[in-house]
Design an enzyme around this catalytic site. Sequence first.
Site, PDB file in Angstrom:
ATOM      1  N   ASP A  54       0.949  -0.982  -0.147  1.00 47.59           N
ATOM      2  CA  ASP A  54       0.007   0.033   0.066  1.00 47.59           C
ATOM      3  C   ASP A  54       0.900   1.398  -0.084  1.00 47.59           C
ATOM      4  OD1 ASP A  54      -1.992   1.801   0.561  1.00 47.59           O
ATOM      5  OD2 ASP A  54      -3.375   0.456   1.461  1.00 47.59           O
ATOM      6  N   ASP A  71       3.305   1.456  -5.189  1.00 44.27           N
ATOM      7  CA  ASP A  71       2.089   1.714  -5.898  1.00 44.27           C
ATOM      8  C   ASP A  71       1.720   0.710  -6.888  1.00 44.27           C
ATOM      9  OD1 ASP A  71       0.110   3.171  -7.711  1.00 44.27           O
ATOM     10  OD2 ASP A  71       1.209   5.064  -7.337  1.00 44.27           O
ATOM     11  N   GLY A  93      -7.074  -0.027  -4.797  1.00 45.69           N
ATOM     12  CA  GLY A  93      -7.809   0.711  -5.948  1.00 45.69           C
ATOM     13  C   GLY A  93      -8.586   1.798  -5.274  1.00 45.69           C
ATOM     14  N   SER A 131     -16.720  -6.357  -6.744  1.00 44.78           N
ATOM     15  CA  SER A 131     -17.842  -5.393  -6.216  1.00 44.78           C
ATOM     16  C   SER A 131     -19.012  -5.678  -6.776  1.00 44.78           C
ATOM     17  CB  SER A 131     -17.707  -3.841  -6.290  1.00 44.78           C
ATOM     18  OG  SER A 131     -18.384  -3.135  -6.092  1.00 44.78           O
ATOM     19  N   ASN A 132     -20.183  -5.564  -5.682  1.00 44.01           N
ATOM     20  CA  ASN A 132     -21.574  -5.387  -6.435  1.00 44.01           C
ATOM     21  C   ASN A 132     -21.722  -4.914  -7.592  1.00 44.01           C
ATOM     22  OD1 ASN A 132     -23.360  -3.013  -4.855  1.00 44.01           O
ATOM     23  ND2 ASN A 132     -21.456  -3.635  -3.686  1.00 44.01           N
ATOM     24  N   HIS A 133     -20.974  -3.577  -7.574  1.00 49.53           N
ATOM     25  CA  HIS A 133     -21.369  -2.691  -8.437  1.00 49.53           C
ATOM     26  C   HIS A 133     -20.942  -3.213  -9.941  1.00 49.53           C
ATOM     27  CE1 HIS A 133     -22.431   0.400  -5.813  1.00 49.53           C
ATOM     28  NE2 HIS A 133     -21.349   0.155  -5.029  1.00 49.53           N
ATOM     29  N   TYR A 156     -16.398   3.052 -11.832  1.00 49.55           N
ATOM     30  CA  TYR A 156     -15.808   2.046 -10.992  1.00 49.55           C
ATOM     31  C   TYR A 156     -16.328   0.401 -11.055  1.00 49.55           C
ATOM     32  CZ  TYR A 156     -15.698  -0.198  -6.347  1.00 49.55           C
ATOM     33  OH  TYR A 156     -15.545  -1.258  -5.414  1.00 49.55           O
ATOM     34  N   LYS A 160     -14.085  -3.073 -12.198  1.00 46.26           N
ATOM     35  CA  LYS A 160     -14.249  -4.505 -11.572  1.00 46.26           C
ATOM     36  C   LYS A 160     -14.447  -5.523 -12.481  1.00 46.26           C
ATOM     37  CE  LYS A 160     -13.065  -2.999  -7.501  1.00 46.26           C
ATOM     38  NZ  LYS A 160     -11.902  -3.499  -6.884  1.00 46.26           N
ATOM     39  N   ARG A 194     -30.359  -0.471   1.978  1.00 48.34           N
ATOM     40  CA  ARG A 194     -29.716  -0.831   0.623  1.00 48.34           C
ATOM     41  C   ARG A 194     -28.641  -1.802   1.386  1.00 48.34           C
ATOM     42  NH1 ARG A 194     -24.868  -0.061  -1.951  1.00 48.34           N
ATOM     43  NH2 ARG A 194     -24.907  -1.145  -4.034  1.00 48.34           N
TER      44      ARG A 194
END
Length: 292
Positions: A54, A71, A93, A131-133, A156, A160, A194
Site C-alpha cells: 500500500d 504503488d 484501488g 464489487s456488487n457494482h 468504478y 471491476k 440498501r
Amino acid sequence: MIGSNPPAQESQNAAARCIDRSGKRIALTGGSGRVGTALRQFLAEQVTSIKIVDTADPGPLGANESWEQVDISDGEALATCMADVDAIVHLAGYPNEQGIDDILRVNVLGTHNVLEAARRNAISRVVFGSSNHAVGFYPRETRVSETDPMRPDSLYGLSKCWGELEAGLYFDKFGIRTLNIRIGNAGDRPTDARALRIWVSSRDLAQLVLIGLEHPDITCTTVFGISQVEAGWLDNRAAAALGYIPADSAQSLAGPDTALERPSPMPHIAEFFQGGRFCVIDHDGTLRGRLR
C-alpha cells in the site's frame, strides 16, 4: 442445479467448510485501507504471513505482518515486491467513482499489474476484491447470480468487470486461479436499507478469502461477498457450493437507520436499481428497462 448434492460433492463441501487456515504467505494490496485493515484482524492468525502492499502507512503491524510502500500502478516495483509470497489478495484501488484517467491508471492498470506480478513470480492463487457494482444496474426485483451478464453501474463498477475478465484470461493462458469476490456493503454493521440487503462482515469476508486461497475447485470463480441477509438480491449458491457458511447476520446488527435509504437526488433511479446512488452518477434521469 438446485437439489440434493451427490455424496462426492457433499464430501468435498464438508472439506471446504474446514478451511480455517492457510499456510500461504500472502500479499494484501490495499491492506492499509478500511476494508483491508478490518480483514487483517481476522486473517492474522489464519495465514502464515501478511505483506501489506500500500502507498499509505498501515500503522502498527502484527507479529506476522510487514509493509512495503508500493504503488500498484508501478508494474516493475509490484513484481519485485511479490517475489517472496505464495498468493495475492488484491483490494487496492479507488473504492468509489472517479474520473476515467484515475480509474484506468489505478483500478484497471493496477489490477493488470497484480496479475502480471503473479505470472512473473509463478504465484498460482489470487483473490480479487471485486464489487456488487459490477452488476449494479440490475433492478432490485431481479435476483442476480454470478452467471448473469455484467451490468456495471459506474466506471468504478466497470473496472471491476475488467478485473474479473482479465482474471479469466490469466487462468486460461497461465493457470492462475482467482476467486473474484463481489463485495457487498463491508462495514461493522449495515447502516441503511440498501446495505441491509448486501452487507458483509469482515469475519465472513475472511472466510471467503481463505476459500479463495485453498479450495481445490477454484479456477476463475466468482461469488458474492455477503453475510446472512434476508430478502437479498444476490444469489450466492456458488459460494455455498464451495463451503461458505456466513457466520454473521445483517438483520441481527441492524439499527433503526436501516429502515430508510440514504438520500439521493434521483430516488426513482437509486431505489430502483441495486447499485443505488452509484447508478445516479451522471445519469440523465430517465428510467429505462432492459431485457436481461
